[in-house]
Write a protein that holds these residues in place. Structure first.
Motif, PDB file in Angstrom:
ATOM      1  N   THR C  84       0.759  -1.127   0.079  1.00  0.00           N
ATOM      2  CA  THR C  84       0.089  -0.058   0.061  1.00  0.00           C
ATOM      3  C   THR C  84       0.889   1.143  -0.156  1.00  0.00           C
ATOM      4  O   THR C  84       0.336   2.537  -0.051  1.00  0.00           O
ATOM      5  CB  THR C  84      -1.101   0.308   1.212  1.00  0.00           C
ATOM      6  OG1 THR C  84       0.041  -0.251   2.330  1.00  0.00           O
ATOM      7  CG2 THR C  84      -1.959  -0.951   1.056  1.00  0.00           C
ATOM      8  N   ILE C  85       2.094   1.190   0.205  1.00  0.00           N
ATOM      9  CA  ILE C  85       3.089   2.400   0.230  1.00  0.00           C
ATOM     10  C   ILE C  85       2.681   3.159  -0.999  1.00  0.00           C
ATOM     11  O   ILE C  85       2.386   4.390  -0.914  1.00  0.00           O
ATOM     12  CB  ILE C  85       4.525   2.124   0.302  1.00  0.00           C
ATOM     13  CG1 ILE C  85       4.876   1.395   1.605  1.00  0.00           C
ATOM     14  CG2 ILE C  85       5.477   3.029  -0.108  1.00  0.00           C
ATOM     15  CD1 ILE C  85       6.198   1.067   2.014  1.00  0.00           C
ATOM     16  N   ASP C  86       2.583   2.558  -2.203  1.00  0.00           N
ATOM     17  CA  ASP C  86       2.698   3.360  -3.458  1.00  0.00           C
ATOM     18  C   ASP C  86       1.297   4.166  -3.489  1.00  0.00           C
ATOM     19  O   ASP C  86       1.336   5.388  -3.780  1.00  0.00           O
ATOM     20  CB  ASP C  86       2.763   2.371  -4.735  1.00  0.00           C
ATOM     21  CG  ASP C  86       2.710   3.094  -6.003  1.00  0.00           C
ATOM     22  OD1 ASP C  86       3.519   4.253  -5.892  1.00  0.00           O
ATOM     23  OD2 ASP C  86       1.920   2.984  -6.872  1.00  0.00           O
ATOM     24  N   ASP C  87       0.409   3.392  -3.108  1.00  0.00           N
ATOM     25  CA  ASP C  87      -1.069   4.247  -3.090  1.00  0.00           C
ATOM     26  C   ASP C  87      -1.220   5.274  -2.059  1.00  0.00           C
ATOM     27  O   ASP C  87      -1.794   6.263  -2.107  1.00  0.00           O
ATOM     28  CB  ASP C  87      -1.984   3.174  -3.007  1.00  0.00           C
ATOM     29  CG  ASP C  87      -2.817   2.659  -4.332  1.00  0.00           C
ATOM     30  OD1 ASP C  87      -2.414   3.461  -5.343  1.00  0.00           O
ATOM     31  OD2 ASP C  87      -3.160   1.528  -4.600  1.00  0.00           O
ATOM     32  N   ILE C  88      -0.654   4.955  -0.979  1.00  0.00           N
ATOM     33  CA  ILE C  88      -1.105   5.851   0.352  1.00  0.00           C
ATOM     34  C   ILE C  88      -0.028   6.950   0.407  1.00  0.00           C
ATOM     35  O   ILE C  88      -0.250   8.110   0.631  1.00  0.00           O
ATOM     36  CB  ILE C  88      -1.119   5.029   1.523  1.00  0.00           C
ATOM     37  CG1 ILE C  88      -2.242   4.024   1.411  1.00  0.00           C
ATOM     38  CG2 ILE C  88      -1.613   5.936   2.624  1.00  0.00           C
ATOM     39  CD1 ILE C  88      -3.550   4.431   1.222  1.00  0.00           C
ATOM     40  N   VAL C  89       1.221   6.574   0.133  1.00  0.00           N
ATOM     41  CA  VAL C  89       2.310   7.438   0.371  1.00  0.00           C
ATOM     42  C   VAL C  89       2.668   8.265  -0.782  1.00  0.00           C
ATOM     43  O   VAL C  89       2.403   9.518  -0.798  1.00  0.00           O
ATOM     44  CB  VAL C  89       3.584   6.777   0.747  1.00  0.00           C
ATOM     45  CG1 VAL C  89       4.822   7.738   1.145  1.00  0.00           C
ATOM     46  CG2 VAL C  89       3.455   5.991   2.208  1.00  0.00           C
TER      47      VAL C  89
ATOM     48  N   ALA D  37       0.537   0.216  10.837  1.00  0.00           N
ATOM     49  CA  ALA D  37       0.935   0.432   9.475  1.00  0.00           C
ATOM     50  C   ALA D  37       0.281   1.701   8.716  1.00  0.00           C
ATOM     51  O   ALA D  37       1.072   2.375   7.803  1.00  0.00           O
ATOM     52  CB  ALA D  37       0.695  -0.783   8.594  1.00  0.00           C
ATOM     53  N   CYS D  38      -0.931   1.687   9.101  1.00  0.00           N
ATOM     54  CA  CYS D  38      -1.765   2.708   8.528  1.00  0.00           C
ATOM     55  C   CYS D  38      -1.140   4.218   8.822  1.00  0.00           C
ATOM     56  O   CYS D  38      -0.949   5.164   8.125  1.00  0.00           O
ATOM     57  CB  CYS D  38      -3.310   2.618   8.923  1.00  0.00           C
ATOM     58  SG  CYS D  38      -3.908   1.230   8.262  1.00  0.00           S
ATOM     59  N   TYR D  39      -0.968   4.549  10.243  1.00  0.00           N
ATOM     60  CA  TYR D  39      -0.519   5.495  10.885  1.00  0.00           C
ATOM     61  C   TYR D  39       0.969   5.562   9.995  1.00  0.00           C
ATOM     62  O   TYR D  39       1.321   6.946   9.472  1.00  0.00           O
ATOM     63  CB  TYR D  39      -0.192   5.216  12.414  1.00  0.00           C
ATOM     64  CG  TYR D  39       0.654   6.410  13.059  1.00  0.00           C
ATOM     65  CD1 TYR D  39       2.026   6.153  13.497  1.00  0.00           C
ATOM     66  CD2 TYR D  39       0.004   7.881  13.037  1.00  0.00           C
ATOM     67  CE1 TYR D  39       2.493   7.420  13.979  1.00  0.00           C
ATOM     68  CE2 TYR D  39       0.715   8.701  13.755  1.00  0.00           C
ATOM     69  CZ  TYR D  39       2.034   8.622  14.053  1.00  0.00           C
ATOM     70  OH  TYR D  39       2.729   9.688  14.617  1.00  0.00           O
ATOM     71  N   VAL D  40       1.976   4.701   9.995  1.00  0.00           N
ATOM     72  CA  VAL D  40       3.210   5.098   9.321  1.00  0.00           C
ATOM     73  C   VAL D  40       3.156   5.446   7.952  1.00  0.00           C
ATOM     74  O   VAL D  40       3.590   6.346   7.374  1.00  0.00           O
ATOM     75  CB  VAL D  40       4.113   3.680   9.531  1.00  0.00           C
ATOM     76  CG1 VAL D  40       5.372   3.741   8.481  1.00  0.00           C
ATOM     77  CG2 VAL D  40       4.393   3.270  11.078  1.00  0.00           C
ATOM     78  N   LEU D  41       2.327   4.867   7.327  1.00  0.00           N
ATOM     79  CA  LEU D  41       1.944   5.144   5.876  1.00  0.00           C
ATOM     80  C   LEU D  41       1.590   6.974   5.645  1.00  0.00           C
ATOM     81  O   LEU D  41       2.148   7.250   4.960  1.00  0.00           O
ATOM     82  CB  LEU D  41       0.858   4.578   5.190  1.00  0.00           C
ATOM     83  CG  LEU D  41       1.005   2.944   4.924  1.00  0.00           C
ATOM     84  CD1 LEU D  41      -0.214   2.231   4.606  1.00  0.00           C
ATOM     85  CD2 LEU D  41       1.983   2.807   3.822  1.00  0.00           C
TER      86      LEU D  41
END
Lengths: 578, 222, 95, 190
Positions: C84-89, D37-41
């Protein structure tokens, strides 16, 4: 450390009062029946919902007999609750909790689950969640109309019913809690309460499948529980986890939901494959083909199931570059399952197959599931998904996988283990009528939906005739609706057979199918504590037709000397070092 | 081979239909093989014809090969399908070429609003021309920049074989090059609320000259 | 089983080490949070978590499959993060 | 018909109670892991959250970390006492662990009161939404832990089910490990 309080005292004296025996019982067999009957009852509720909205689809605007006219918001709610109920309140309780509770203690040769009280608590929390999901129909502001996927911002805006979504999310949260407790029980029992001499490689495949299903469920549901808390916070505390205006991101919930959603369908598939494996071996009188190959393939599939989820979102707004890796892992996960299916078919190869109803249902499951499996490749491939995403092709695909998983496999299991549960045999003629009618109407219902999907019909629309490109599909809609009605009606012989056989069916002995696993080496129905003597396992689970033996099966716990002609039976699997 | 597909009206539609056909062929063969193996085993090894089942001891490498070899073949075909899929996906989704016609679209609960650049030729300026209908020239690349005003919607035209969800908080681009003039329907393929079933908008594809006459007359483009 | 349990004195020593690590991370917290400092802060956190897991929770004496259970669930969370890094960050196309 | 009660078997070297607790902790790791994980994102997406994190009471967080570490020590001492069969000492140590938990909650309540009065409510901004989600979920687990600690302390005092002392200690250490990560994530990144 003293073992006295470490190991759990064996199940105490059998309960006597009605409440302790049948309602608040800690006996895994009673809890299994409670889960099974709740699941079957909710299956009729889910089925009736399908009848109502399918009638609206076939004859838009006409009042549905027994329900009346179906409004637009009503239609959305019917579809939402049909999805939720069928996955969480039919497939999970019947496949994972029902058969898991019934069979795991019996198959590992022990008296009950590792934590009996926790097991009872898990059912009653599940029962509460069942009441809540039914209550969400009548929640103030109307039932939830967001689809079973509950995508925000639709699910976090007040539009679709003020309390419907909240009651539904609470029901799902309780259901998750119940299955977390169940999962812990299954894992601990299978790991720590195996009979003497039973190594992990002597477990029947069904127990392996339940273990892996419990692990996959337990680890994939965690993030969604956090996601559900965030959803409720967005609805009530004005937080902005999924609200772009507050800096949140609706895609976060989609990722959390499908991170759980896809492993969830494997959590349902694994027990079904386990049931089919047990029945194929008993039916073909032959050792399961490639036992360890299947177990390792299932473990690999369990691992892969955590990295495939975004194939539900190829065109849902995620970064297009993400589609390539997820399309690859999705197509790769079809390999371990094709290994399992090939091994099941290879088990029949070279067997001596006796026709029986459980075997017929298991064959129907595999035959229909194959069509579901291959159409999964169409959805799993990113390019094809551009067109078929959110279309009735997807609906037909997941019914061709989930109906064999959640209807045919449990029915195969029901016809197979009904004698063990009740001590009576189910009637074969009624069973055959039920089988033929169900398989025919299942295909009549869902084959047309492949066509509607290719024609371009998109999901969750109440009136296909409102779209010019769908008008010529209306006859197919009616055919599919006739199929659903037929599917529901064809369950009648089953209910009759169930009630009649339980009361007056022919008495079945302890081992009517002459199977080798431990669940068939105790009386039918098993007493409180299951086994009368200490179970010592001497061989693998599927010793069928060993050379030089008069009997064509040797139970797992049969003493070596008992076999005709003396001499130890060559165990097809590792002789457990004890 | 794929059945019931609507007519082809965009340049990449045949590529998608072709890819679906490839999957039908490959998977059709495997499906038939597996079903035949299943039912042939049932018939050939029924009790009458095979009184005693074969004894296959512990699964050594040889026994496992019976299952791993076909699975390896499945893997091979899967990778081939995946390669073809990646090629088509890259062509349709991973690039959004500069369009001869640039239109900005806002999806909202239960309708689509289209904005043409207007006389100054630039989107997002005050002279943009709004329209409830998407009117585009055949044979030209149309580039859509889509946003949602409230919940998740989707831009979907069956004949173009194009589907793209629109998530609020993002501007998502899509492109297509219509080939056949005609009237088509744009539908919302993502559940977006009570009247999701009624959410649609007309798509009119015209020959280039007729379209240019309409566009310059209404000031939709420079 | 009882010999596997270290004495109370050893537990107090581990406790002291944990407090020292805490003070260490506080000291680091005083600096301007450059990436190096952040990395160090989390290294200390991982050290503390490791001490509690291995010493206090006796993960050291548990069979291998118990460690697999703990680190397996961490790996699952890591898989979620990676996907999900690509989509959220990065979130391309974000307004 | 009362079946012959087979002996309570344990097929692996790990006692049944502990197998159950490790699986329970695995599911808890998935829940807290998902939320963190959501917080870190989002921290990676919005670097400017650092100055919002600065408004948290760093000293309170540090003090609470020390409190939980100390209560982890008393939990271990309780477990050692149980192993040696010293029921009263085990029960006594468990009570001290519960006291540690109560001190932690008291400091949390003070923090929340301070923050809410400064207008830093969950809806104030996404950082604070995550702050309340993570610390709130953790505080709930601390509360459940305190109840479990006191329950096991009561039964341990009578020498009953000393095996449960280790199980509740394991859960308490997990709650401590979660805070070990929440502290730098929420407080130190100012």
């Amino acid at each position: 450390m003293g073992d006295a309080d470490g190991g759990h005292p064996m199940s105490g004296p059998a309960p006597t009062s009605f409440w302790r025996r049948y309602v608040f019982s800690t006996d895994h067999k009673v809890i299994a029946k409670q889960y099974l009957f709740t699941g079957v009852a909710m299956a009729f509720v889910g089925g009736l919902l399908a009848y109502v909205f399918r009638s609206q689809l076939a004859w838009p605007g006409e009042p549905v007999p027994g329900w009346g006219p179906v409004g637009l918001d009503e239609y959305n709610a019917l579809v939402t609750l049909h999805g939720m109920i069928m996955v969480f309140w039919v497939a999970m309780p019947v496949l994972v909790a029902g058969f898991g509770n019934l069979l795991i203690p019996l198959m590992v040769g022990t008296d009950d689950m590792a934590f009996p009280r926790l097991n009872m608590l898990s059912f009653w929390i599940f029962f509460l969640s069942t009441l809540l999901v039914v209550a969400s129909f009548f929640a103030p502001g109307g039932p939830p109309g967001t689809g079973w996927t509950l995508y925000p911002p639709l699910s976090t805006s007040g539009m679709p019913g003020a309390w419907g979504v909240d009651v539904l999310v609470l029901a799902v949260a309780l259901e998750f809690a119940a299955f977390l407790m169940g999962g812990i029980n299954f894992l601990t029992t299978a790991i720590n309460k195996r009979a003497r001499g039973m190594g992990m490689w002597d477990l029947p495949l069904f127990v392996w499948e339940e273990i892996i299903a419990s692990i996959v469920f337990m680890l994939s549901v965690g993030p969604l529980i956090a996601g559900a808390l965030m959803l409720l916070a967005d609805r009530h505390f004005g937080t902005g986890f999924y609200d772009p205006r507050a800096g949140g991101d609706p895609l976060l919930f989609q990722h959390l939901f499908w991170f759980f959603g896809h492993p969830e369908v494997y959590v349902l598939l694994l027990p079904a494959l386990g049931i089919v494996a047990e029945i194929f071996c008993a039916g073909a009188r032959k050792t399961l083909f490639g036992y360890r190959t299947i177990v390792w393939a299932t473990i690999v599939a369990g691992l892969l199931s955590f990295i495939v989820w975004a194939h539900h979102q190829f065109v849902a707004g995620i970064d297009p570059r993400l589609a390539a890796p997820f399309s690859l892992t999705t197509i790769l996960i079809s390999v371990p399952f094709s290994i399992t299916i090939f091994a099941l078919i290879a088990t029949l190869w070279g067997g001596s197959i006796r026709f029986s109803l459980p075997l017929a249902w298991a064959v129907a499951m595999v035959a229909e599931f194959l069509l579901g499996g291959v159409t999964g490749i169409v959805n799993g491939s990113a390019a094809a998904d551009i067109y078929v995403h959110d279309s009735y092709f997807v609906v037909a695909h997941f019914h061709y996988t989930l109906v064999p998983i959640a209807l045919f496999a449990p029915l195969a299991g029901f016809y197979f283990w009904f004698p063990k549960m009740t001590g009576r045999m189910l009637d074969a003629r009624l069973g055959l009528l039920h089988l033929v009618a169900t398989v025919v109407f299942f295909n009549v219902t869902f084959l047309p939906q492949f066509a509607l999907g290719m024609m371009g019909m998109h999901r969750r629309i109440a009136n296909p005739a409102a779209f010019e490109f769908l008008r010529e599909g209306m006859p197919l809609q009616e055919l599919s609706t006739v199929g659903v009605i037929g599917l529901l009606v064809s369950q009648a012989p089953f209910v009759v057979n169930l009630v009649w056989s339980w009361l007056r069916g022919p008495v079945a002995g302890a081992n009517p199918w002459r199977a080798t696993t431990l669940d068939w080496q105790c009386p039918s129905p098993p007493p409180h504590g299951n086994f009368e003597r200490e179970v010592v396992v001497r061989r693998g689970p599927y010793v069928y037709s060993p050379p030089g033996s008069a009997e064509d099966f040797v139970p797992q716990d049969a003493p070596d000397a008992e076999r005709a002609g003396g001499g130890a039976v060559p165990s097809p699997l590792v002789q457990p070092a004890e | 081979m794929p059945h019931h597909l609507p007519e082809v009206a965009s340049t990449f539609a045949p590529a998608i239909d072709g890819h679906i056909a490839l999957i039908y062929v490959v998977c059709g063969v495997w499906l038939a093989a597996a079903e035949i193996a299943l039912f042939w085993a049932l018939f050939r090894y029924r009790r009458g014809a095979s009184p005693r089942a074969a004894w296959m001891p512990a699964d050594g490498a040889r026994q496992a090969a019976w299952v791993l070899v076909p699975a390896a073949a499945v893997l091979g075909f899967d990778l081939f399908i995946e390669w073809d899929s990646a090629r088509v996906w890259a062509h349709v989704k991973e690039r959004t070429p500069r369009g001869n016609v640039e239109v900005r679209m806002t999806a909202r609960q239960f309708g689509f609003d289209f904005h043409y650049p207007g006389p100054d030729g630039r989107l997002g300026t005050t002279d943009d021309v709004a329209s409830r209908e998407l009117r585009v020239p055949a044979g030209r690349i149309v580039r859509l920049e889509m946003e949602s005003a409230d919940v998740v919607h989707a831009f979907y035209v069956p004949e173009l074989r194009l589907k793209q969800d629109i998530v609020p908080g993002r501007r998502i681009a899509a492109w297509f090059e219509p080939t056949r003039p005609g009237r088509y329907t744009i539908a919302c393929a993502e559940l977006c609320g009570v009247a999701h079933s009624l959410m649609q908008a007309p798509l009119l594809v015209e020959p280039v000259e007729a379209w240019r006459r309409w566009a310059t007359q209404t000031g939709a483009i420079r | 089983m009882s010999d596997a349990h270290p004495s109370d004195r050893f537990a107090v020593l581990v406790w002291a080490a944990l407090l020292a690590a805490l003070l260490g991370s506080l000291a680091l917290g005083a600096f301007v949070p450059t990436t190096m400092v952040v990395v160090w802060v989390f290294a200390v956190a991982v050290l503390k978590a490791g001490l509690v897991l291995y010493q206090y929770m006796h993960l050291k004496h548990e069979p291998r499959w118990v460690r697999l259970v703990v680190f397996g669930s961490l790996a699952v969370v890591a898989a979620l993060l990676a996907g999900t890094i690509d989509d959220i960050v990065v979130a391309p196309g974000r307004l | 018909m009362q079946a012959h009660a087979t002996v309570a078997r344990e097929s692996t070297s790990v006692p049944t109670g502990r197998v159950g607790v490790w699986w329970f902790l695995a599911s808890e790791i998935a829940i807290f892991g998902g939320a963190v994980a959501c917080y870190v994102l989002f921290r990676a997406r919005y670097p400017d959250w650092a100055d919002q994190a600065a408004r948290t009471l760093g000293w309170a967080g540090a003090f609470n970390t020390a409190v939980l570490l100390t209560s982890s020590l008393s939990a271990v001492l309780a477990h050692h006492a149980a192993v040696r069969g010293e029921a009263v000492r085990a029960s006594h140590m468990l009570r001290w662990t519960a006291v540690g938990g109560l001190v932690f909650l008291a400091v949390k309540v003070y923090e929340y009161a301070h923050e809410i009065s400064a207008g830093l409510v969950p809806a104030q901004s996404l950082f604070w939404s995550f702050y309340y989600l993570l610390t709130g979920l953790h505080a709930l687990h601390v509360t459940a832990g305190i109840v479990a600690l006191l329950a096991v302390a009561a039964s341990a005092r009578r020498g009953h089910a000393l095996g449960r002392v280790e199980l509740v200690a394991l859960y308490w250490h997990f709650v401590d490990v979660v805070w070990i990560f929440l502290f730098p994530l929420l407080y130190l990144s100012s």
